[in-house]
Design a protein around this motif. Structure first.
Motif, PDB file in Angstrom:
ATOM      1  N   ALA A   1       0.847  -1.193   0.000  1.00 23.06           N
ATOM      2  CA  ALA A   1       0.000   0.000   0.000  1.00 23.06           C
ATOM      3  C   ALA A   1       0.883   1.243   0.000  1.00 23.06           C
ATOM      4  O   ALA A   1       1.647   1.469   0.939  1.00 23.06           O
ATOM      5  N   ALA A   2       0.819   2.025  -1.070  1.00 23.13           N
ATOM      6  CA  ALA A   2       1.569   3.285  -1.122  1.00 23.13           C
ATOM      7  C   ALA A   2       0.945   4.269  -0.148  1.00 23.13           C
ATOM      8  O   ALA A   2      -0.288   4.387  -0.059  1.00 23.13           O
ATOM      9  N   LEU A   3       1.790   5.015   0.604  1.00 26.75           N
ATOM     10  CA  LEU A   3       1.255   5.966   1.579  1.00 26.75           C
ATOM     11  C   LEU A   3       0.516   7.099   0.890  1.00 26.75           C
ATOM     12  O   LEU A   3      -0.483   7.603   1.407  1.00 26.75           O
ATOM     13  N   ASP A   4       1.030   7.526  -0.272  1.00 31.29           N
ATOM     14  CA  ASP A   4       0.333   8.583  -1.012  1.00 31.29           C
ATOM     15  C   ASP A   4      -0.943   8.007  -1.620  1.00 31.29           C
ATOM     16  O   ASP A   4      -0.913   7.073  -2.411  1.00 31.29           O
ATOM     17  N   GLY A   5      -2.097   8.549  -1.206  1.00 29.94           N
ATOM     18  CA  GLY A   5      -3.372   8.064  -1.711  1.00 29.94           C
ATOM     19  C   GLY A   5      -3.792   6.742  -1.122  1.00 29.94           C
ATOM     20  O   GLY A   5      -4.548   5.984  -1.748  1.00 29.94           O
ATOM     21  N   ILE A   6      -3.341   6.415   0.077  1.00 36.77           N
ATOM     22  CA  ILE A   6      -3.656   5.128   0.698  1.00 36.77           C
ATOM     23  C   ILE A   6      -5.153   4.979   0.946  1.00 36.77           C
ATOM     24  O   ILE A   6      -5.848   5.943   1.316  1.00 36.77           O
ATOM     25  N   ASP A   7      -5.672   3.794   0.699  1.00 37.01           N
ATOM     26  CA  ASP A   7      -7.071   3.470   0.972  1.00 37.01           C
ATOM     27  C   ASP A   7      -7.161   2.972   2.414  1.00 37.01           C
ATOM     28  O   ASP A   7      -6.982   1.784   2.702  1.00 37.01           O
ATOM     29  N   LEU A   8      -7.458   3.896   3.341  1.00 30.76           N
ATOM     30  CA  LEU A   8      -7.434   3.544   4.757  1.00 30.76           C
ATOM     31  C   LEU A   8      -8.484   2.502   5.118  1.00 30.76           C
ATOM     32  O   LEU A   8      -8.263   1.670   6.000  1.00 30.76           O
ATOM     33  N   VAL A   9      -9.623   2.538   4.441  1.00 28.56           N
ATOM     34  CA  VAL A   9     -10.671   1.556   4.746  1.00 28.56           C
ATOM     35  C   VAL A   9     -10.192   0.158   4.389  1.00 28.56           C
ATOM     36  O   VAL A   9     -10.309  -0.791   5.184  1.00 28.56           O
ATOM     37  N   ARG A  10      -9.635  -0.014   3.182  1.00 23.31           N
ATOM     38  CA  ARG A  10      -9.152  -1.328   2.740  1.00 23.31           C
ATOM     39  C   ARG A  10      -8.016  -1.813   3.629  1.00 23.31           C
ATOM     40  O   ARG A  10      -8.009  -2.986   4.062  1.00 23.31           O
ATOM     41  N   VAL A  11      -7.067  -0.929   3.915  1.00 23.43           N
ATOM     42  CA  VAL A  11      -5.909  -1.311   4.721  1.00 23.43           C
ATOM     43  C   VAL A  11      -6.358  -1.698   6.133  1.00 23.43           C
ATOM     44  O   VAL A  11      -5.894  -2.702   6.698  1.00 23.43           O
ATOM     45  N   SER A  12      -7.257  -0.931   6.723  1.00 23.36           N
ATOM     46  CA  SER A  12      -7.733  -1.233   8.078  1.00 23.36           C
ATOM     47  C   SER A  12      -8.464  -2.571   8.115  1.00 23.36           C
ATOM     48  O   SER A  12      -8.353  -3.324   9.086  1.00 23.36           O
ATOM     49  N   GLU A  13      -9.229  -2.877   7.049  1.00 18.98           N
ATOM     50  CA  GLU A  13      -9.916  -4.173   6.986  1.00 18.98           C
ATOM     51  C   GLU A  13      -8.913  -5.319   6.929  1.00 18.98           C
ATOM     52  O   GLU A  13      -9.086  -6.350   7.594  1.00 18.98           O
ATOM     53  N   ARG A  14      -7.860  -5.165   6.120  1.00 16.05           N
ATOM     54  CA  ARG A  14      -6.841  -6.220   6.021  1.00 16.05           C
ATOM     55  C   ARG A  14      -6.136  -6.424   7.357  1.00 16.05           C
ATOM     56  O   ARG A  14      -5.880  -7.566   7.771  1.00 16.05           O
ATOM     57  N   ILE A  15      -5.819  -5.336   8.022  1.00 14.93           N
ATOM     58  CA  ILE A  15      -5.152  -5.446   9.323  1.00 14.93           C
ATOM     59  C   ILE A  15      -6.088  -6.094  10.340  1.00 14.93           C
ATOM     60  O   ILE A  15      -5.672  -6.933  11.154  1.00 14.93           O
ATOM     61  N   GLY A  16      -7.368  -5.728  10.297  1.00 20.19           N
ATOM     62  CA  GLY A  16      -8.338  -6.341  11.209  1.00 20.19           C
ATOM     63  C   GLY A  16      -8.439  -7.841  11.011  1.00 20.19           C
ATOM     64  O   GLY A  16      -8.543  -8.601  11.988  1.00 20.19           O
ATOM     65  N   THR A  17      -8.392  -8.292   9.748  1.00 20.33           N
ATOM     66  CA  THR A  17      -8.424  -9.730   9.469  1.00 20.33           C
ATOM     67  C   THR A  17      -7.194 -10.421  10.027  1.00 20.33           C
ATOM     68  O   THR A  17      -7.274 -11.521  10.605  1.00 20.33           O
ATOM     69  N   LEU A  18      -6.026  -9.785   9.877  1.00 25.64           N
ATOM     70  CA  LEU A  18      -4.793 -10.357  10.422  1.00 25.64           C
ATOM     71  C   LEU A  18      -4.851 -10.452  11.943  1.00 25.64           C
ATOM     72  O   LEU A  18      -4.389 -11.435  12.529  1.00 25.64           O
ATOM     73  N   ILE A  19      -5.423  -9.439  12.579  1.00 25.51           N
ATOM     74  CA  ILE A  19      -5.555  -9.471  14.042  1.00 25.51           C
ATOM     75  C   ILE A  19      -6.444 -10.632  14.467  1.00 25.51           C
ATOM     76  O   ILE A  19      -6.133 -11.360  15.422  1.00 25.51           O
ATOM     77  N   ASP A  20      -7.536 -10.828  13.751  1.00 25.83           N
ATOM     78  CA  ASP A  20      -8.436 -11.949  14.066  1.00 25.83           C
ATOM     79  C   ASP A  20      -7.721 -13.291  13.873  1.00 25.83           C
ATOM     80  O   ASP A  20      -7.856 -14.209  14.698  1.00 25.83           O
ATOM     81  N   ASP A  21      -6.953 -13.413  12.773  1.00 29.34           N
ATOM     82  CA  ASP A  21      -6.236 -14.668  12.498  1.00 29.34           C
ATOM     83  C   ASP A  21      -5.178 -14.947  13.563  1.00 29.34           C
ATOM     84  O   ASP A  21      -4.983 -16.101  13.966  1.00 29.34           O
ATOM     85  N   ALA A  22      -4.482 -13.895  14.025  1.00 29.89           N
ATOM     86  CA  ALA A  22      -3.446 -14.086  15.039  1.00 29.89           C
ATOM     87  C   ALA A  22      -4.045 -14.386  16.406  1.00 29.89           C
ATOM     88  O   ALA A  22      -3.446 -15.099  17.224  1.00 29.89           O
ATOM     89  N   SER A  23      -5.234 -13.867  16.665  1.00 26.78           N
ATOM     90  CA  SER A  23      -5.875 -14.071  17.972  1.00 26.78           C
ATOM     91  C   SER A  23      -6.570 -15.420  18.075  1.00 26.78           C
ATOM     92  O   SER A  23      -6.749 -15.945  19.186  1.00 26.78           O
TER      93      SER A  23
END
Length: 669
Positions: free
Chosen positions: A492-514
């Motif tokens: 994900a490039a910081l310039d023009g980052i899609d925060l909604v998409r990135v936050s969803e991906r991180i949330g999925t990773l948190i669920d998988d790790a937990s």
């Protein structure tokens, strides 16, 4: 008597020579330590013998955590079961092509590359295709799966690795294969579960390693579950510095690679935080290897992988650097002079001074000749020290060099220390750290004997020898957090980052790790989450770790990246930045108290012994019982307990603290 009176927590470290154990009773400060010879062919039996050695019955053990080098040794020694590889059509030769670099740039007498992990006849090209964003370009159909199933049945393998192109971005096809192939072969390893990142060669290599390790791990972990049936209390230490349940390890046994050394680092992090030491070097010298790691501001250095057996093993792990120079390392006198390791006498037969049939000189034999080891005590209450046998195996080298036995033994120790000093440079100078500003934390069976000499050679001013130093890695198994780690490519490039998409991906990773923690009874409210972005400039290849929190503050993340890049490389630019991957670690903090005393059950006799040091031959040396030490001791001195030996050379002094740690410093002139 309540049931908690017999509630013991046990940590074990299975090394190449000894299996160390420490047991702590939950309701009190009582601790027991023991050391038994390792059994490479029967690791579970060695663990059960260790439990007996601390005077416990299996029924009294409620929690059992162990670290092991079993998977690592199988990889390095090439003792892996046959594996089949399933890759995207046109990419089945990814392991054979590997990277375009030679094993050794200047040696033309060896093949430029080692043989691939899987030979071409066991590699299958599957007709399917995704693009780098996970969009399906060619769907996987039923006929292709049937073709694969028929081929697999012909190979006769029990393990299959599936590493499809860009599966890290969309695992849809790998999941389809996972469902179907589990009825065809015993073990299936999927790349999106093992290493969901870009870099096809490294991802495929890690997936194959995991598939090959599955039969080894499942067999011995299942035996351990059967012979020590304590349910969720049975846990395994992993290479990222924490413990995970056995159920998760059976699917991802690769996490056990380097788990033994990682346990010692985990305990070292606790000591560094307790002492308030900003920079600490761990020095773990065992019977087969010496392992070193850098701890900065209470955090151990992490890495995305390492080489094992000339092959890349890519997964997040503690940045432990290992060399083949342990107490059992064999000494040779070759054309270039004395060398130590990497060959080891191991636990069978072991060094000659153990009187178990060893016929070759080792570093331990040199320590015995110099008087550092007590011939009147027994290691692990089982192995005595035979000084004459040590002299007998070193004598041929001394005769060839024209030196006395003492001079030869001192030379062996110097060579060993020089080898270890090079390992320290790898984790300090090569990372922009001045190792002379660090505190050296010495543990393992041989660490405290060599620590002062190594510190002298490297220019380190202070050495710390922790309580229970000889079983420190076993202690680390108990004191570590209960955690699971996930790392995945994000791009994900910081310039023009899609925060909604990135936050969803991180949330999925948190669920998988937990998920593995929750499945083992950990309440979601108890779980702490640590987030790290692996960042780079858009035109760069390698990424550096930068911590962050949610909600994601893009401006702060960029500032932190530029600051860290400048610290590492001396510059930072205004070029576009990219989040290459995200690392998520879900953990439940440990509730085991680190500072509990862990003294041996029996004391050692004090007195004097004749020892030799660099520049001081055959001098009277004080022998001091560590359990009775309350004041400063000036060298030369040997400080002993039932399980370890601390050498204090002339010009050094040792001072204990209330927690049982020893601080070694040079005496003021």
């Amino acid at each position: 008597m309540s049931s908690s009176d017999n509630h013991w927590e046990v940590g074990t470290d299975i090394g190449g020579t000894f299996t160390d154990i420490i047991a702590i009773r939950r309701d009190s400060a009582e601790a027991r330590i023991a050391k038994v010879p390792s059994r490479p062919d029967a690791p579970v039996q060695a663990m059960l013998e260790a439990i007996e050695a601390v005077g416990l019955r299996k029924s009294e053990v409620k929690r059992f955590v162990h670290g092991t080098t079993r998977v690592t040794n199988a990889i390095v020694e090439g003792r892996l079961p046959k594996v089949a590889l399933v890759a995207t059509e046109g990419f089945a030769d990814v392991l054979e092509i590997a990277r375009y670099r030679r094993r050794d740039l200047y040696r033309l007498d060896i093949p430029p590359k080692s043989p691939p992990l899987v030979p071409p006849e066991r590699c299958f090209g599957l007709a399917e295709r995704l693009d780098h964003e996970g969009r399906v370009l060619k769907a996987l159909d039923e006929a292709e799966i049937e073709r694969l199933v028929a081929w697999l049945k012909q190979t006769g393998v029990q393990s299959v690795a599936v590493a499809l192109l860009h599966a890290y971005a969309n695992p849809i096809h790998e999941k389809m294969l996972g469902e179907r192939l589990r009825d065809v072969v015993a073990h299936v390893s999927l790349s999106h579960e093992i290493n969901p990142e870009a870099r096809e060669y490294e991802r495929t290599s890690a997936t194959v390693f995991n598939a090959a390790a599955m039969p080894i791990a499942v067999e011995y972990l299942s035996e351990l579950e059967q012979r020590l049936p304590i349910g969720p209390g049975l846990q395994v230490f992993h290479s990222a510095g924490a413990m995970i349940p056995i159920s998760a390890v059976k699917r991802r046994p690769l996490v056990m690679a380097m788990s033994g050394p990682a346990a010692g680092v985990s305990a070292s992090v606790s000591i560094a935080r307790q002492l308030g030491t900003s920079r600490m070097l761990t020095f773990d010298m065992g019977g087969t290897t010496t392992d070193v790691c850098l701890i900065v501001d209470g955090q151990a250095e992490m890495t995305d992988g390492r080489m094992l057996g000339d092959k890349p093993l890519r997964q997040p792990m503690l940045a432990v650097h290992s060399i083949g120079a342990g107490g059992g390392s064999i000494v040779r006198n070759g054309p270039g002079g004395l060398t130590v390791g990497p060959e080891s006498a191991g636990s069978e037969p072991g060094p000659a001074c153990y009187s178990r049939g060893g016929l070759e000189p080792t570093i331990t034999d040199a320590n015995a000749v110099l008087g550092y080891l007590n011939p009147e005590t027994k290691l692990g209450d089982r192995i005595g020290i035979d000084i004459e046998s040590a002299k007998r195996v070193i004598e041929p080298i001394a005769r060839a060099l024209g030196l006395s036995l003492t001079e030869t033994a001192l030379g062996i120790i110097k060579v060993a220390n020089a080898t270890m000093a090079r390992a320290l440079r790898r984790v300090t100078v090569e990372r922009g750290i001045d190792g002379r500003d660090c505190t050296l934390l010495a543990f393992g069976g041989g660490g405290p004997m060599h620590a002062a000499g190594l510190a002298d050679l490297y220019g380190i001013a202070q050495v710390v020898v922790p309580s229970a130093s000889s079983a420190f890695s076993a202690l680390g198994c108990l004191t570590a957090d209960f955690s699971f780690l996930q790392q995945q490519t994000l791009r994900a490039a910081l310039d023009g980052i899609d925060l909604v998409r990135v936050s969803e991906r991180i949330g999925t990773l948190i669920d998988d790790a937990s998920a593995p923690l929750i499945a083992n009874g950990v309440a979601k409210a108890e779980i702490q989450v640590e987030l790290v972005a692996l960042m780079r400039y858009a035109a760069q290849n390698d990424a550096i770790p930068v911590s962050f929190t949610l909600p994601l503050d893009v401006a702060k993340l960029k500032t932190d990246f530029l600051t860290r890049h400048h610290e590492l490389f001396g510059y930072a630019t205004g070029e576009p930045c990219v989040i290459e991957s995200v690392r998520v670690q879900a953990r439940r903090p440990s509730t085991t108290v680190v500072s509990r005393p862990a003294t041996a059950a029996r004391a050692v006799s004090s007195g004097q012994r004749t020892c030799s040091f660099d520049g001081f031959h055959d001098i009277a040396t004080a022998i001091i019982d560590r359990t009775a030490l309350t004041d400063i001791v000036s060298g030369p001195a040997i400080i002993e307990d039932a399980w370890s030996t601390v050498v204090v050379p002339p010009g050094w002094q040792a001072k204990p603290d209330v927690a049982g740690n020893l601080f070694l410093t040079r005496r003021a002139a």
